[in-house]
Enzyme design. Sequence first.
Site: not given
Ligand code: F6P
Length: 396
Positions: A123, A125, A174, A181-183, A232, A288-289
């Site tokens: 992951t 995250d 600016r 990311m990183g819920r 995020e 970033q993925r």
């Molecule tokens: O895998 C976790 C993650 O990278 C989170 O940080 C992010 O919110 C989520 O995936 C979003 O992924 P998707 O839009 O594919 O559900």
Amino acid sequence: MSKRIGVLTGGGDTPALNATLKGIALEAEELGYELIGFMEGWAGVLTGGSYVRLNPDMVDENRGGTLLQSSRTNLRASNKLGEAVDNLKKLKIDALIPIGGDDTLSVGSALSEHFTTTFVTKTIDNDVGINCPAEEALDYTKIVNYFCPGFPSAAHLVAKYVHDIRTTAYSHNRVIFVEAMGRYAGWLTLSAAYGGADLILIPEVTYNPDKMAEVIEKQYRDKGHLIIAVSEGISDANGDLLTESAELDSFGHARPGGCSEVIADHMKNRIPSLSSSVFRHQVLGYMQRCGSPIPIDRDTAIKAGRLAVSAVENGQVNHVSTIMRTGLGLEPHLLNLDQVLKRGEDGHVIRRDTDSRFYDAENFSISPAGIGYFRPIFGDIPRDHMGLGLDKTTIE
Ligand code: F6P
């Protein structure tokens, strides 16, 4: 008798998933296993799901994403665990290797009560594992699952974009909020330090807009432009995400995203001395993925994949192939599921937060201990992004 292993990739993709698959395929071939790859995560093991026979030549470890594709399918919520077990048995699979994050592993651990299962984490995250206990002196070798494969490559991208965006921030004086990311966890956002972020805001620390405005105003006076990395998953004082989509995935997660814009608006209102055109935001999103894994990520992911297959061979089921920091570097290490996953009372997996010792909340920055964490992945913070300022002379 033919021995058959199944593998699947669940949850959000990462740049290192194919590397893990490569390790699994190589080890499976060497140990004489036939390898079945289920398509689209847990959906692949359900009736109507599809699968492929995998061999090492089919897998490019330098390509991001996942050859097997992925999905966020929750077998528990849909009461499909039994169906999955029946199908795995029908296909004469001896053991299953799910590669995933907390959701995939929580489904997998329920499945493992009925079927031979060994896991590999992934992951971006970086929230699967356990930190060195807070009450003990920080010891990096005690971090269970030092990083999740995929995290180093994504962290590298976050740092790269944060570094690169400075040229435009400088050119137009600016303040740019860059959203990573990183819920729930701030690991990725913290890695922005390696791109020279001036301030970093992680979700584990309560967002205080007034304090943030004060620091921004002061730092802007000194530097004339700022890059601020925000996660995020930033929430307000009540613990509610600043922004989230109405749509829930099958694990009940709302998709966050867009808080950089909200924070930029807060700052426009709180810092009237700066024109609102100073404040901009950039959501990194899927950028970033994507792309290829960085070498340390790729090579560790291959080793973690290999270890999972040798665990199956040695009968070590219900184990997780993790990464540990040792005197030799970052090495794969097999642990019991219960040593890797902390669970809440209802059995759900508790995600790993950013270790609070790695973040300096007062100064919105990475701490020296945090730099110590990243050192085996990235080395020290490069200094080249610091020096864009000029000594200006005023025309009289
Ligand atoms: O895998 C976790 C993650 O990278 C989170 O940080 C992010 O919110 C989520 O995936 C979003 O992924 P998707 O839009 O594919 O559900």
